[in-house]
Design an enzyme around this catalytic site. Structure first.
Site, PDB file in Angstrom:
ATOM      1  N   HIS A  33       8.906  17.667   1.094  1.00 26.36           N
ATOM      2  CA  HIS A  33       9.003  16.526   0.541  1.00 26.36           C
ATOM      3  C   HIS A  33      10.515  16.211   0.044  1.00 26.36           C
ATOM      4  O   HIS A  33      11.065  15.174   0.108  1.00 26.36           O
ATOM      5  CB  HIS A  33       8.336  16.634  -1.288  1.00 26.36           C
ATOM      6  N   LYS A 145       5.563  12.537   8.729  1.00 26.39           N
ATOM      7  CA  LYS A 145       4.680  12.371   9.925  1.00 26.39           C
ATOM      8  C   LYS A 145       3.551  13.486   9.954  1.00 26.39           C
ATOM      9  O   LYS A 145       2.622  13.403  10.649  1.00 26.39           O
ATOM     10  CB  LYS A 145       5.637  12.554  11.218  1.00 26.39           C
ATOM     11  N   ASP A 147       1.094  13.658   7.818  1.00 28.75           N
ATOM     12  CA  ASP A 147      -0.082  13.004   7.399  1.00 28.75           C
ATOM     13  C   ASP A 147       0.056  11.736   8.461  1.00 28.75           C
ATOM     14  O   ASP A 147       0.075  10.606   8.103  1.00 28.75           O
ATOM     15  CB  ASP A 147       0.079  12.353   5.892  1.00 28.75           C
TER      16      ASP A 147
HETATM   17  O1  PAF Z   1       0.834  11.963   1.008  1.00 30.75           O
HETATM   18  C1  PAF Z   1       0.430  11.978  -0.243  1.00 30.75           C
HETATM   19  O2  PAF Z   1       0.887  13.131  -0.894  1.00 30.75           O
HETATM   20  C2  PAF Z   1      -0.608  11.026  -0.943  1.00 30.75           C
HETATM   21  O3  PAF Z   1      -1.453  10.657  -0.021  1.00 30.75           O
HETATM   22  C3  PAF Z   1       0.362   9.751  -1.436  1.00 30.75           C
HETATM   23  C4  PAF Z   1       0.814   9.037  -0.025  1.00 30.75           C
HETATM   24  C5  PAF Z   1       1.289  10.055  -2.329  1.00 30.75           C
HETATM   25  C6  PAF Z   1      -0.777   8.888  -2.245  1.00 30.75           C
HETATM   26  O4  PAF Z   1      -1.365   9.317  -3.102  1.00 30.75           O
END
Ligand code: PAF
Length: 277
Positions: A33, A145, A147
């Site tokens: 993140h 990427k 996801d």
């Molecule tokens: O990838 C995530 O953490 C979630 O799917 C998101 C994009 C924040 C949507 O809830």
């Protein structure tokens, strides 16, 4: 860093802010993140990060209730990274109605790959991301990427619905042993954690096989599934797809991605590698 819990306050802030890059998250933040935040800083003057565990994208029997909620630790990390706004609405703020709610319905892609095993998941993702985009009104938004299918669904949504947000894909963060960083990794016990990097290794072997000339994609997928099953994994899928469209890969496609989802014990892990044939 300001922590904002309401849409009204966020809108007030947004009216007087300059350009904004946005990182939507469900919290329990890790290095992956923070890499999104780092990229976001290159995209605009201000950074907004949201933390919201979105019930709509969890199926029955999935981990909505046990999903780690660590707002204080997350806020400290974001403060250290120079984030301007942490938007952390509660459920009543984002979903005030209990029924008859409008949702964003992605096309057929939502029923393939992960969508085949998580019905409604991508509808839930697209809906909350669309809402967050309307609230935050960012100029750019960063998505990992890891996801890969989620990224494709969001890219399709902004394109088809003319949402004026630049989507910025960010490479998958990995542990030293190759395991893709994920909040769900913490569900793994010690044995499972030691086994988990096999997923990335098996995907790498598949890529290598294609690159050395093997074009029997079905056989390669089956082989990868067997490799994982032999080591105790329950495999949802391993598939080679065309990277841009996520259509089933055809001979002649140059830009490919191999994607996988598989379970170790109760923990579902996903990973993928983009490559050129
Ligand atoms: O990838 C995530 O953490 C979630 O799917 C998101 C994009 C924040 C949507 O809830």
């Amino acid at each position: 860093m300001h922590i904002i819990h309401t849409i009204q306050e966020l809108r007030r802030w947004r009216k007087q802010s300059g350009s904004v890059a946005f990182v939507p998250t469900m919290g329990n933040l890790h290095e992956g993140h923070l890499a999104l935040v780092k990229q976001a800083k290159k995209e605009a003057e201000h950074i907004v990060v949201s933390i919201f565990v979105n019930r709509l994208q969890f199926g029955q029997g999935e981990d909505f209730d046990r999903y780690p909620r660590t707002l204080e630790e997350d806020a400290a990390k974001l403060r250290d990274c120079g984030v301007d706004i942490l938007f952390a609405p509660n459920e009543a703020e984002l979903y005030p109605h209990t029924s008859q709610q409008y949702q964003v319905e992605p096309p057929n892609l939502q029923n393939e790959l992960c969508g085949a095993f998580r019905p409604g998941h991508f509808r839930g993702v697209a809906t909350v991301v669309c809402k967050l985009f309307n609230i935050v009104q960012p100029d750019a938004a960063c998505f990992g990427k890891k996801d890969y299918q989620q990224l494709a669904v969001i890219q399709g949504m902004v394109s088809d619905l003319n949402i004026p947000v630049k989507i910025v894909p960010v490479d998958t963060g990995r542990a030293r042993d190759g395991l893709a960083l994920s909040s769900r990794n913490q569900y793994l016990n010690a044995d499972e954690r030691a086994e988990a990097p096999r997923l990335y290794r098996v995907l790498n072997e598949t890529v290598k096989a294609v690159r050395t000339g093997n074009r029997n994609y079905a056989e390669l997928e089956q082989h990868a599934v067997q490799q994982l099953q032999q080591h105790g994994w329950t495999v949802d899928y391993v598939e080679i797809r065309e990277a841009g469209s996520l259509n089933v890969a055809r001979l002649g496609d140059k830009n490919l991605v191999v994607l996988a989802a598989a379970r170790l014990g109760n923990t579902r892990l996903i990973d993928n590698i983009e490559f050129s044939a």
